[in-house]
Design a protein around this motif. Sequence first.
Motif, PDB file in Angstrom:
ATOM      1  N   ASP A 110       0.831  -1.210   0.000  1.00 28.54           N
ATOM      2  CA  ASP A 110       0.000   0.000   0.000  1.00 28.54           C
ATOM      3  C   ASP A 110       0.864   1.258   0.000  1.00 28.54           C
ATOM      4  O   ASP A 110       0.608   2.202  -0.733  1.00 28.54           O
ATOM      5  N   ARG A 111       1.902   1.265   0.834  1.00 25.94           N
ATOM      6  CA  ARG A 111       2.793   2.421   0.885  1.00 25.94           C
ATOM      7  C   ARG A 111       3.515   2.602  -0.454  1.00 25.94           C
ATOM      8  O   ARG A 111       3.637   3.710  -0.961  1.00 25.94           O
ATOM      9  N   TYR A 112       3.987   1.513  -1.032  1.00 30.90           N
ATOM     10  CA  TYR A 112       4.693   1.569  -2.310  1.00 30.90           C
ATOM     11  C   TYR A 112       3.780   2.130  -3.407  1.00 30.90           C
ATOM     12  O   TYR A 112       4.192   2.996  -4.184  1.00 30.90           O
ATOM     13  N   GLU A 113       2.545   1.635  -3.469  1.00 26.89           N
ATOM     14  CA  GLU A 113       1.602   2.126  -4.473  1.00 26.89           C
ATOM     15  C   GLU A 113       1.305   3.609  -4.261  1.00 26.89           C
ATOM     16  O   GLU A 113       1.192   4.368  -5.233  1.00 26.89           O
ATOM     17  N   ALA A 114       1.172   4.032  -3.007  1.00 23.77           N
ATOM     18  CA  ALA A 114       0.935   5.456  -2.724  1.00 23.77           C
ATOM     19  C   ALA A 114       2.134   6.301  -3.150  1.00 23.77           C
ATOM     20  O   ALA A 114       1.971   7.388  -3.711  1.00 23.77           O
ATOM     21  N   GLU A 115       3.352   5.798  -2.914  1.00 22.54           N
ATOM     22  CA  GLU A 115       4.556   6.526  -3.332  1.00 22.54           C
ATOM     23  C   GLU A 115       4.625   6.636  -4.853  1.00 22.54           C
ATOM     24  O   GLU A 115       4.993   7.678  -5.394  1.00 22.54           O
ATOM     25  N   GLN A 116       4.260   5.550  -5.551  1.00 26.83           N
ATOM     26  CA  GLN A 116       4.269   5.586  -7.014  1.00 26.83           C
ATOM     27  C   GLN A 116       3.240   6.583  -7.540  1.00 26.83           C
ATOM     28  O   GLN A 116       3.514   7.324  -8.487  1.00 26.83           O
ATOM     29  N   ALA A 117       2.055   6.603  -6.929  1.00 27.33           N
ATOM     30  CA  ALA A 117       1.020   7.552  -7.334  1.00 27.33           C
ATOM     31  C   ALA A 117       1.484   8.983  -7.081  1.00 27.33           C
ATOM     32  O   ALA A 117       1.252   9.879  -7.907  1.00 27.33           O
ATOM     33  N   LEU A 118       2.156   9.203  -5.951  1.00 26.92           N
ATOM     34  CA  LEU A 118       2.670  10.538  -5.638  1.00 26.92           C
ATOM     35  C   LEU A 118       3.737  10.944  -6.647  1.00 26.92           C
ATOM     36  O   LEU A 118       3.738  12.089  -7.130  1.00 26.92           O
ATOM     37  N   ARG A 119       4.622  10.037  -7.002  1.00 26.97           N
ATOM     38  CA  ARG A 119       5.648  10.353  -8.021  1.00 26.97           C
ATOM     39  C   ARG A 119       5.004  10.734  -9.347  1.00 26.97           C
ATOM     40  O   ARG A 119       5.435  11.666 -10.016  1.00 26.97           O
ATOM     41  N   LEU A 120       3.960   9.999  -9.728  1.00 25.93           N
ATOM     42  CA  LEU A 120       3.268  10.296 -10.982  1.00 25.93           C
ATOM     43  C   LEU A 120       2.606  11.665 -10.911  1.00 25.93           C
ATOM     44  O   LEU A 120       2.705  12.470 -11.841  1.00 25.93           O
ATOM     45  N   THR A 121       1.968  11.958  -9.788  1.00 25.82           N
ATOM     46  CA  THR A 121       1.326  13.264  -9.604  1.00 25.82           C
ATOM     47  C   THR A 121       2.368  14.372  -9.639  1.00 25.82           C
ATOM     48  O   THR A 121       2.153  15.412 -10.274  1.00 25.82           O
ATOM     49  N   GLU A 122       3.486  14.162  -8.973  1.00 27.57           N
ATOM     50  CA  GLU A 122       4.555  15.171  -8.989  1.00 27.57           C
ATOM     51  C   GLU A 122       5.112  15.368 -10.390  1.00 27.57           C
ATOM     52  O   GLU A 122       5.381  16.504 -10.797  1.00 27.57           O
ATOM     53  N   ALA A 123       5.260  14.297 -11.137  1.00 28.52           N
ATOM     54  CA  ALA A 123       5.772  14.409 -12.508  1.00 28.52           C
ATOM     55  C   ALA A 123       4.789  15.175 -13.385  1.00 28.52           C
ATOM     56  O   ALA A 123       5.191  16.027 -14.192  1.00 28.52           O
ATOM     57  N   ARG A 124       3.506  14.904 -13.209  1.00 26.18           N
ATOM     58  CA  ARG A 124       2.485  15.640 -13.974  1.00 26.18           C
ATOM     59  C   ARG A 124       2.507  17.119 -13.610  1.00 26.18           C
ATOM     60  O   ARG A 124       2.451  17.985 -14.485  1.00 26.18           O
ATOM     61  N   PHE A 125       2.560  17.393 -12.308  1.00 25.99           N
ATOM     62  CA  PHE A 125       2.622  18.791 -11.864  1.00 25.99           C
ATOM     63  C   PHE A 125       3.837  19.482 -12.455  1.00 25.99           C
ATOM     64  O   PHE A 125       3.748  20.589 -12.980  1.00 25.99           O
ATOM     65  N   ARG A 126       4.992  18.825 -12.375  1.00 26.64           N
ATOM     66  CA  ARG A 126       6.236  19.415 -12.861  1.00 26.64           C
ATOM     67  C   ARG A 126       6.137  19.713 -14.355  1.00 26.64           C
ATOM     68  O   ARG A 126       6.552  20.764 -14.813  1.00 26.64           O
ATOM     69  N   THR A 127       5.546  18.792 -15.116  1.00 31.11           N
ATOM     70  CA  THR A 127       5.376  19.008 -16.554  1.00 31.11           C
ATOM     71  C   THR A 127       4.469  20.203 -16.816  1.00 31.11           C
ATOM     72  O   THR A 127       4.799  21.077 -17.628  1.00 31.11           O
ATOM     73  N   LEU A 128       3.329  20.252 -16.132  1.00 31.65           N
ATOM     74  CA  LEU A 128       2.408  21.379 -16.311  1.00 31.65           C
ATOM     75  C   LEU A 128       3.063  22.694 -15.890  1.00 31.65           C
ATOM     76  O   LEU A 128       2.955  23.710 -16.573  1.00 31.65           O
ATOM     77  N   PHE A 129       3.757  22.661 -14.772  1.00 33.38           N
ATOM     78  CA  PHE A 129       4.424  23.842 -14.227  1.00 33.38           C
ATOM     79  C   PHE A 129       5.470  24.361 -15.208  1.00 33.38           C
ATOM     80  O   PHE A 129       5.500  25.542 -15.551  1.00 33.38           O
ATOM     81  N   GLU A 130       6.321  23.473 -15.691  1.00 37.70           N
ATOM     82  CA  GLU A 130       7.422  23.894 -16.557  1.00 37.70           C
ATOM     83  C   GLU A 130       6.970  24.260 -17.962  1.00 37.70           C
ATOM     84  O   GLU A 130       7.599  25.084 -18.617  1.00 37.70           O
ATOM     85  N   CYS A 131       5.898  23.660 -18.459  1.00 34.46           N
ATOM     86  CA  CYS A 131       5.462  23.896 -19.840  1.00 34.46           C
ATOM     87  C   CYS A 131       4.391  24.964 -19.962  1.00 34.46           C
ATOM     88  O   CYS A 131       3.963  25.283 -21.083  1.00 34.46           O
ATOM     89  N   ALA A 132       3.940  25.516 -18.854  1.00 34.50           N
ATOM     90  CA  ALA A 132       2.880  26.526 -18.892  1.00 34.50           C
ATOM     91  C   ALA A 132       3.347  27.776 -19.629  1.00 34.50           C
ATOM     92  O   ALA A 132       4.508  28.177 -19.528  1.00 34.50           O
TER      93      ALA A 132
END
Length: 184
Positions: A110-132
């Motif tokens: 459960d912790r591993y899956e939550a960490e993976q989901a957080l990494r994906l969310t952070e990567a999406r945020f970073r992409t949106l943030f940098e490409c805006a």
Amino acid sequence: QNLLDAIPIPIIAKDRESHVQLCNTAFAENGGLRREDVLGKRAGELGIPEAEMHLQRDKAVLSDGTLQVYEALMPQPNGSPRRHVITKAPLRSVEGEITGIVTAAIDIGDRYEAEQALRLTEARFRTLFECAGDAIFISDLSGRFTDANQTACDRLGYRKDELVGMRAIDVDTPESADLVAERL
């Protein structure tokens, strides 16, 4: 055996050839097996994912008695492996000779899956943030920039490392600087 079976985390003891000599109910049931099906077998014979890696870790424990702690996939009764933290320690004779290995596995799926989901969310945020196309700043509670996207850097003529630590009042025109507190 009763004591081991009362422990809800999978535990096994293996000999120097990595054959299972002892296991608790939690280990057998995690693999969807009976204890009799486990005894005398090696990881590969039990359908454990990454069996060769586990054997390499066994060899490290057997060679110098070093505790091994690592993450790996372990089988589950439903057939879908889950991430576990594996701890391997040497079993020693009365004379101190390493006679085998004891292994325990703690489910962190459960912790591993939550960490993976957080990494994906952070990567999406970073992409949106940098490409805006808009200049975006992130600031702390004191109003100092902790991050800025490339558009902000390009529009203001600063490098990111120069903007970090500055405040809106430092980069605004004098007329707009008076309104910074109100805008924030």
